[in-house]
Design an enzyme around this catalytic site. Structure first.
Site, mmCIF file in Angstrom:
data_model
loop_
_atom_site.group_PDB
_atom_site.id
_atom_site.type_symbol
_atom_site.label_atom_id
_atom_site.label_comp_id
_atom_site.label_asym_id
_atom_site.label_seq_id
_atom_site.Cartn_x
_atom_site.Cartn_y
_atom_site.Cartn_z
ATOM 1 N N TRP A 319 0.831 -1.202 0.000
ATOM 2 C CA TRP A 319 0.000 0.000 0.000
ATOM 3 C C TRP A 319 0.866 1.253 0.000
ATOM 4 O O TRP A 319 0.506 2.274 -0.589
ATOM 5 C CB TRP A 319 -0.908 0.008 1.233
ATOM 6 C CG TRP A 319 -1.802 1.220 1.299
ATOM 7 C CD1 TRP A 319 -3.012 1.384 0.706
ATOM 8 C CD2 TRP A 319 -1.531 2.455 1.989
ATOM 9 N NE1 TRP A 319 -3.523 2.628 0.978
ATOM 10 C CE2 TRP A 319 -2.629 3.307 1.765
ATOM 11 C CE3 TRP A 319 -0.473 2.911 2.774
ATOM 12 C CZ2 TRP A 319 -2.711 4.588 2.296
ATOM 13 C CZ3 TRP A 319 -0.557 4.196 3.297
ATOM 14 C CH2 TRP A 319 -1.660 5.020 3.060
ATOM 15 N N HIS A 320 2.027 1.173 0.662
ATOM 16 C CA HIS A 320 2.882 2.359 0.772
ATOM 17 C C HIS A 320 3.572 2.719 -0.529
ATOM 18 O O HIS A 320 4.126 3.813 -0.650
ATOM 19 C CB HIS A 320 3.902 2.173 1.886
ATOM 20 C CG HIS A 320 3.319 2.393 3.242
ATOM 21 N ND1 HIS A 320 2.641 1.412 3.920
ATOM 22 C CD2 HIS A 320 3.276 3.496 4.024
ATOM 23 C CE1 HIS A 320 2.219 1.907 5.069
ATOM 24 N NE2 HIS A 320 2.590 3.167 5.159
ATOM 25 N N GLY A 321 3.599 1.790 -1.484
ATOM 26 C CA GLY A 321 4.192 2.145 -2.765
ATOM 27 C C GLY A 321 4.415 0.921 -3.627
ATOM 28 O O GLY A 321 4.586 -0.184 -3.125
ATOM 29 N N PHE A 471 1.161 8.291 -2.161
ATOM 30 C CA PHE A 471 0.807 6.968 -1.663
ATOM 31 C C PHE A 471 -0.631 6.628 -1.978
ATOM 32 O O PHE A 471 -1.424 7.526 -2.186
ATOM 33 C CB PHE A 471 1.080 6.925 -0.165
ATOM 34 C CG PHE A 471 2.537 6.861 0.113
ATOM 35 C CD1 PHE A 471 3.138 5.677 0.469
ATOM 36 C CD2 PHE A 471 3.328 7.972 -0.049
ATOM 37 C CE1 PHE A 471 4.490 5.621 0.706
ATOM 38 C CE2 PHE A 471 4.680 7.920 0.175
ATOM 39 C CZ PHE A 471 5.263 6.745 0.556
#
Lengths: 471, 376
Positions: A319-321, A471
């Site tokens: 999810w963060h990248g 993000f």
């Protein structure tokens, strides 16, 4: 548009608030919807249709689920439709390029280059709207009949681009009926100014130390320098992100909403488990509520529990990248959490001092994994931190001293403010001298100084990157 | 009677935002910033297509920032805060001891440097009178004033390597050796990256001697001093409490006509510019592509080959040096490759030069991507 900009502070904010406060109560959500759409589309008019599609589809799905209470299959169909749409746009924009690259790496078949600008806040609002349809499906909240109320929730500008991830259930009541009181506005203004200071005065300041170190070849970084830079990044990401959340929560109060807390002094955590109860709390609780618990949570066999944790942390990382180092970062936390659950938590409880000394080290290593996308550089940098490949920077042995001279005060300020020192002192004084004029005077002067100097930094800002916004 | 509560923070935030916004909206438009030495953005043109592409918005944000009420004062306030935080550098400028400022240089572009030296070699093979020199940056001569651990690269061994790598077709002019031999510590301006007029004069005399010419004696020139010079380092870092420099240069005892990219100018410097912030920019009117200096007190020679000419290929360091050669040549041609894309080969074919001097500051030489134009 970001909050920490002249455009927001001295154009959008006064205009939006003035309009909002002047609008009669029953049209306030319409005003909110319109100003939020302007906020959202300022940089990217072309993505406006996606936002409208989000609103329409989730609104329809919510209503569909509500009206078809008698037909479980159709209800499920609407739920699936909403999930497919939200995850679909998230995947399309955020992960397609990454996906194609990996296919190409495995199959050696050339894939087309897919790089598009990420629509503003897509990681956040897709999660927010999914919470809505899932909660409606579960019967936890009533579906919203009014598309203006619902639209205002989806695109609500304070929480649109960087959290906190406000679930529909958090604000459902306030969307329909809310009171905007002066004490709320007072509290909102305080939080907003503090958040602005965190972002502009601390995060950006220490951030440039990390940035300049990241440009150096590894042999030009000594081991102490590697740690100082890792500390700088750890402070940057905390103040950047928590500062942004504070601004969002503050704006929420000014508009009459109570958004959930997102950070609670994460760096005083006595374990990694504790850290994740204090860091980006709304994301952790989202994953707990909508992934971990449905999978069975921890009320199942040990093997299944470990599997559930693995899924949650793999997804949290991703999810963060869209890059493997984020996956690695998620898995690193998975391993740490499993070890803690099995052995360490008890031990930590008995050895609190040691736990509090180990935790910063673990977290700095975590942030390095988070920050460096290139694996060979990442390995080299972590090696540097632990003295593999030379402790000294031969070309400049005192690099760490120079960094400490230039950034020492900022780093120290960051460390102190990431501990609840000021808060505790302030609360103690407030209890001891209730209603003391000097105390509130000092407080106001400090806030004024933060506000004025932040403005000075914004005007000067050639340097104003916002880390979390892709993000 | 019920006591009225006041809400100081709400008052503070709303009052501040309203006051700044309103005064910003009535603030008159400024086209140029003396402090930043650049044109300011004044308006963002609105069209639907610009709106959809996002050009309108990004430009509008630049306009808001550039035209912001009290912009210079806010920037000064920021630099004061930075000082309070004991920062040792800002925006590529290092704060040395005793208020000294230095350009930060912790790495250089070896690849570009090698390429540029290669272009120079090729150029020198076509001409038999090429002299080449590399000017070190100011911090080289003030290393004791640099803060410990700043990681500045040592330019002298790199410049020595350049000398070694040169073929015999290039005459080496040892600027570094000349300046190292000087006892004075103030060879360069404190707030600017350039060398002082007096240092340029030193280089001029050494170069004359190397070329077998008699340099003009210092007492035949008038030393001019212009106070309140805040140079490029200061503009970048805006450090509070820095003392301004005194700009120095030598006035010539005769009249000089200048042609800058075809435009006639009277005199080799712009007196009006000396009143402005960017005072160094007065010399040769900035960095024109081709600047031709000629003496007004001399008759045009009948036969072209009787006219003595110098070709100086240079960066801005030589703007303070070039006019001095008017004491030795009838005409001085000054080429800045960064603004002279084509035509050097043609210029050399059409014009007869007695000497060709290529003089660059190390930092410009290792980074300049226009140097290939020396062959165009």
């Amino acid at each position: 548009m970001v909050f920490s900009s002249l455009l927001f502070l001295f154009r959008f904010l006064p205009a939006a608030l003035l309009l909002y406060y002047l609008t009669p109560r029953r049209f306030k959500n319409l005003t909110l919807l319109i100003v939020s759409l302007i906020f959202y589309s300022w940089g990217e008019v072309k993505y406006l249709p996606i936002m409208f599609a989000s609103m329409l589809i989730d609104y329809t799905c919510g209503l569909g689920i509500k009206r078809l209470g008698h037909n479980p299959k159709l209800r499920k169909l609407f739920l699936i439709l909403s999930m497919v749409f939200n995850l679909g746009i998230l995947f399309t924009f955020k992960y397609t390029g990454f996906f194609l690259e990996n296919i190409e790496a495995i199959t050696r078949i050339p894939m087309p280059d897919f790089s598009v600008q990420l629509p503003l806040g897509i990681s956040f609002y897709t999660f927010q709207t999914m919470s809505y349809t899932i909660d409606v499906y579960r019967g936890d909240v009533q579906a919203e009949d009014n598309i203006i109320n619902f639209g205002a929730y989806v695109v609500l500008f304070p929480q649109l681009i960087a959290g906190p991830i406000v679930r529909y259930s958090d604000v459902a009541a306030e969307l329909k009926k809310r009171r905007i009181t002066l004490p709320m506005i007072e509290r909102g203004a305080t939080l907003f100014i503090l958040g602005l200071g965190c972002k502009v005065l601390i995060a950006n300041n220490v951030g440039s130390l990390w940035d300049s170190t990241a440009l150096l070849p590894l042999e030009q970084i000594s081991t102490p320098m590697a740690w100082i830079a890792a500390l700088a990044y750890s402070l940057q990401i905390y103040f950047d992100f928590s500062g942004y959340s504070l601004m969002a929560i503050g704006l929420g109060y000014m508009l009459g909403f109570r958004f959930p807390q997102n950070f609670n002094y994460p760096y005083i955590a006595g374990s990694v488990t504790d850290f994740w109860r204090r860091w980006h709390m709304t994301l952790s609780s989202w994953f707990r509520e909508y992934v971990y618990f449905p999978l069975g949570g921890s009320r199942c066999s040990e093997g299944k529990r470990t599997r559930n944790l693995l899924i949650v942390w793999g997804l949290t990382g991703l999810w963060h990248g869209a890059s493997w180092n984020f996956v690695l970062w998620g898995l690193w936390f998975f391993v740490l959490l499993v070890i803690e659950k099995k052995w360490l938590l008890q031990w930590y409880k008995q050895h609190k001092v040691i736990a509090h000394l180990i935790m910063p080290v673990i977290l700095m290593v975590s942030w390095v994994i988070f920050a460096i996308t290139d694996f060979s550089r990442l390995g080299g940098y972590l090696g540097k931190m632990f003295g593999i490949g030379g402790v000294v920077n031969a070309s400049n042995p005192l690099d760490w001293l120079y960094a400490l001279r230039g950034y020492g005060v900022s780093l120290l300020l960051g460390i102190i403010l990431s501990l609840p020192v000021v808060k505790t002192v302030h609360e103690k004084l407030a209890v001891r001298f209730p209603g003391n004029k000097i105390l509130s005077g000092v407080r106001t002067v400090l806030l004024a100084v933060i506000l004025i100097i932040s403005t000075a930094y914004l005007v000067d800002s050639t340097y104003n990157p916002f880390i979390y916004w892709n993000f | 009677m019920k006591k009225r509560r006041i809400y100081p923070t709400a008052l503070l935030l709303f009052g501040f935002v309203a006051a700044v916004t309103l005064s910003d909206l009535v603030n008159p438009v400024r086209a140029f910033s003396e402090m930043e030495n650049r044109e300011l953005k004044t308006a963002s043109q609105f069209t639907l297509s610009r709106l959809f592409k996002g050009d309108f918005q990004s430009r509008y944000e630049e306009v808001v920032a550039d035209q912001f009420v009290g912009r210079d004062e806010w920037i000064t306030l920021k630099s004061m805060t930075e000082s309070a935080l004991l920062k040792t550098e800002n925006n590529g400028v290092i704060y040395g001891k005793n208020g000294a400022l230095f350009g930060k240089l912790t790495s250089y572009n070896q690849e570009q440097l090698t390429k540029n030296i290669g272009f120079l070699q090729q150029f020198a093979e076509k001409h038999d009178n090429v002299t080449f020199g590399v000017i070190p940056s100011g911090y080289t001569y003030s290393t004791d004033q640099l803060p410990a651990g700043s990681g500045q690269i040592d330019q002298l061994p790199i410049i020595a390597d350049i000398e070694k790598s040169l073929a015999d077709s290039v005459q080496w002019f040892d600027v570094a050796g000349l300046l190292t031999a000087q006892e004075s510590e103030s060879l360069y301006y404190n707030t600017d990256h350039h060398w002082k007029g007096t240092t340029a004069y030193l280089a001029y005399t050494a170069l004359c001697e190397q070329l077998g010419m008699q340099p003009v004696a210092e007492d035949q020139l008038t030393l001019r001093e212009v106070n309140d010079f805040y140079g490029s380092y200061f503009s970048k870092c805006k450090k509070a409490g820095i003392q301004p420099d005194t700009l120095t240069f030598y006035d010539l005892p005769f009249q000089v006509a200048a042609t800058v990219d075809g435009t006639q100018k009277s005199g080799w410097y712009d007196p009006a510019q000396l009143e402005k912030r960017d005072k160094y920019g007065a010399f040769l009117y900035g960095n024109g592509g081709l600047t031709i200096l000629s003496r007004l007190d001399r008759q045009t020679k009948e036969a072209d080959h009787e006219t003595s000419r110098l070709l100086l290929i240079k960066d801005s360091f030589s703007n303070a040096l070039a006019p001095l050669f008017m004491n030795n040549f009838d005409e001085v041609y000054i080429v800045d490759l960064r603004s002279y894309p084509m035509g050097l080969t043609k210029l050399c074919e059409e014009t007869d030069f007695d000497e060709i001097v290529v003089l660059y500051n190390f930092e410009n030489l290792e980074s300049d991507t226009n140097f290939y134009r020396i062959l165009q």
